[in-house]
Design a protein around this motif. Structure first.
Motif, PDB file in Angstrom:
ATOM      1  N   ASP A  14       0.874  -1.159   0.000  1.00  0.00           N
ATOM      2  CA  ASP A  14       0.000   0.000   0.000  1.00  0.00           C
ATOM      3  C   ASP A  14       0.925   1.227   0.000  1.00  0.00           C
ATOM      4  O   ASP A  14       2.142   1.097   0.152  1.00  0.00           O
ATOM      5  CB  ASP A  14      -0.888  -0.048   1.253  1.00  0.00           C
ATOM      6  CG  ASP A  14      -1.768   1.173   1.407  1.00  0.00           C
ATOM      7  OD1 ASP A  14      -2.359   1.602   0.405  1.00  0.00           O
ATOM      8  OD2 ASP A  14      -1.858   1.693   2.540  1.00  0.00           O
ATOM      9  N   SER A  53     -11.447   3.283  -0.774  1.00  0.00           N
ATOM     10  CA  SER A  53     -10.611   3.753  -1.868  1.00  0.00           C
ATOM     11  C   SER A  53     -11.201   5.080  -2.306  1.00  0.00           C
ATOM     12  O   SER A  53     -12.362   5.385  -2.008  1.00  0.00           O
ATOM     13  CB  SER A  53     -10.609   2.755  -3.037  1.00  0.00           C
ATOM     14  OG  SER A  53     -11.880   2.727  -3.679  1.00  0.00           O
ATOM     15  N   GLY A 121      -5.411   2.420  -2.489  1.00  0.00           N
ATOM     16  CA  GLY A 121      -6.772   2.893  -2.620  1.00  0.00           C
ATOM     17  C   GLY A 121      -6.852   4.310  -3.151  1.00  0.00           C
ATOM     18  O   GLY A 121      -7.937   4.813  -3.413  1.00  0.00           O
ATOM     19  N   SER A 146      -7.087   3.051  -7.284  1.00  0.00           N
ATOM     20  CA  SER A 146      -8.499   3.353  -7.410  1.00  0.00           C
ATOM     21  C   SER A 146      -8.847   3.867  -8.805  1.00  0.00           C
ATOM     22  O   SER A 146     -10.014   3.935  -9.164  1.00  0.00           O
ATOM     23  CB  SER A 146      -8.874   4.401  -6.357  1.00  0.00           C
ATOM     24  OG  SER A 146     -10.256   4.597  -6.269  1.00  0.00           O
ATOM     25  N   ARG A 152     -10.677  -2.760  -3.118  1.00  0.00           N
ATOM     26  CA  ARG A 152      -9.253  -2.994  -2.854  1.00  0.00           C
ATOM     27  C   ARG A 152      -8.819  -4.403  -3.242  1.00  0.00           C
ATOM     28  O   ARG A 152      -7.690  -4.609  -3.689  1.00  0.00           O
ATOM     29  CB  ARG A 152      -8.942  -2.747  -1.366  1.00  0.00           C
ATOM     30  CG  ARG A 152      -7.450  -2.722  -1.059  1.00  0.00           C
ATOM     31  CD  ARG A 152      -7.213  -2.251   0.349  1.00  0.00           C
ATOM     32  NE  ARG A 152      -7.653  -0.874   0.518  1.00  0.00           N
ATOM     33  CZ  ARG A 152      -6.835   0.180   0.436  1.00  0.00           C
ATOM     34  NH1 ARG A 152      -5.555   0.004   0.192  1.00  0.00           N
ATOM     35  NH2 ARG A 152      -7.298   1.397   0.617  1.00  0.00           N
ATOM     36  N   ASP A 180      -6.784  -3.088   4.442  1.00  0.00           N
ATOM     37  CA  ASP A 180      -5.631  -3.775   3.866  1.00  0.00           C
ATOM     38  C   ASP A 180      -5.563  -5.212   4.369  1.00  0.00           C
ATOM     39  O   ASP A 180      -5.334  -6.154   3.599  1.00  0.00           O
ATOM     40  CB  ASP A 180      -4.334  -3.051   4.231  1.00  0.00           C
ATOM     41  CG  ASP A 180      -4.263  -1.649   3.692  1.00  0.00           C
ATOM     42  OD1 ASP A 180      -4.606  -1.439   2.514  1.00  0.00           O
ATOM     43  OD2 ASP A 180      -3.863  -0.744   4.452  1.00  0.00           O
TER      44      ASP A 180
END
Length: 226
Positions: A14, A53, A121, A146, A152, A180
């Motif tokens: 991420d 997101s 996101g 996104s 996600r 996540d």
């Protein structure tokens, strides 16, 4: 010779709060962009949203507000406003990586036994802006966002497809939020929590202990190419 894709680990990150310290100002810029376009205040408790997101949050807001204007048009306008605000912020404030993140990312980027991917996101253009401002070298690293999907799980799936790996020896996702963790669990990734926003193990505060992070990935500190 180099490792084949099938014997490589896939390590996915991420971005906001995981690689760069952008969580607070990112939320503020998002809130301001929505206010500019829709003239409403939004709930910034992201747990309220089904899909955390940028696109997922906006879709839910537009549904709840019963906005009749075509949603894609509204999302495009907010996305433009948001990008302008992120750009302005980065001109005035330095972008800080999570401590040790840049060094870990570069270490992994240079290994033959690892393939890197990014799954966020956020939207692609602002993700790239923040990573570049924080000094990450991401050329050639697949990034899904996104911009590709509001969910996600689907974002992570897309990042994996972009990586080109058909069957990784192991798959790990680094993230900082409960969304996540849920996505990683759904896709059967090992999940490493960055920070303390939920109760999970393994967890790291940051990446300054490089050897510990490599141990979590079951990687030797000094790989030997074969």
């Amino acid at each position: 010779m180099s490792q084949t894709f099938e014997t490589r680990q896939l390590v996915m990150f991420d971005i906001d709060g995981t690689l760069v310290e952008s969580y607070d100002f990112d939320a503020e810029c998002f809130q301001d962009a929505v206010r500019e376009v829709l003239d409403i205040e939004i709930d910034t408790d992201w747990h309220h949203y089904r899909h955390v997101s940028d696109t997922g949050i906006l879709r839910q807001i537009l549904e709840e507000q019963e906005i009749q204007t075509p949603h894609e048009l509204i999302i495009r306008r907010i996305r433009q406003q948001f990008t302008e605000r992120i750009t302005a912020h980065l001109r005035s404030e330095p972008m800080q990586p999570v401590p040790g993140a840049r060094e870990l990312f570069e270490t992994l980027r240079q290994r033959d036994d690892v393939s890197l991917a990014l799954a966020t996101g956020g939207w692609s253009e602002t993700a790239r802006l923040k990573l570049d401002a924080a000094g990450f070298i991401t050329q050639g690293i697949p990034l899904a966002s996104s911009s590709h999907h509001y969910d996600r799980i689907e974002i992570m799936r897309h990042a994996e497809r972009l990586s080109g790996i058909q069957k990784a020896s192991r798959k790990t996702y680094f993230g900082d939020g409960p969304w996540d963790a849920r996505a990683a669990q759904a896709l059967e990734y090992d999940f490493v929590l960055v920070g303390n926003r939920l109760d999970h193990s393994p967890a790291i505060t940051d990446y300054r202990d490089l050897e510990r992070v490599l141990r979590l990935l079951e990687l030797s500190p000094n790989p030997v190419s074969i």
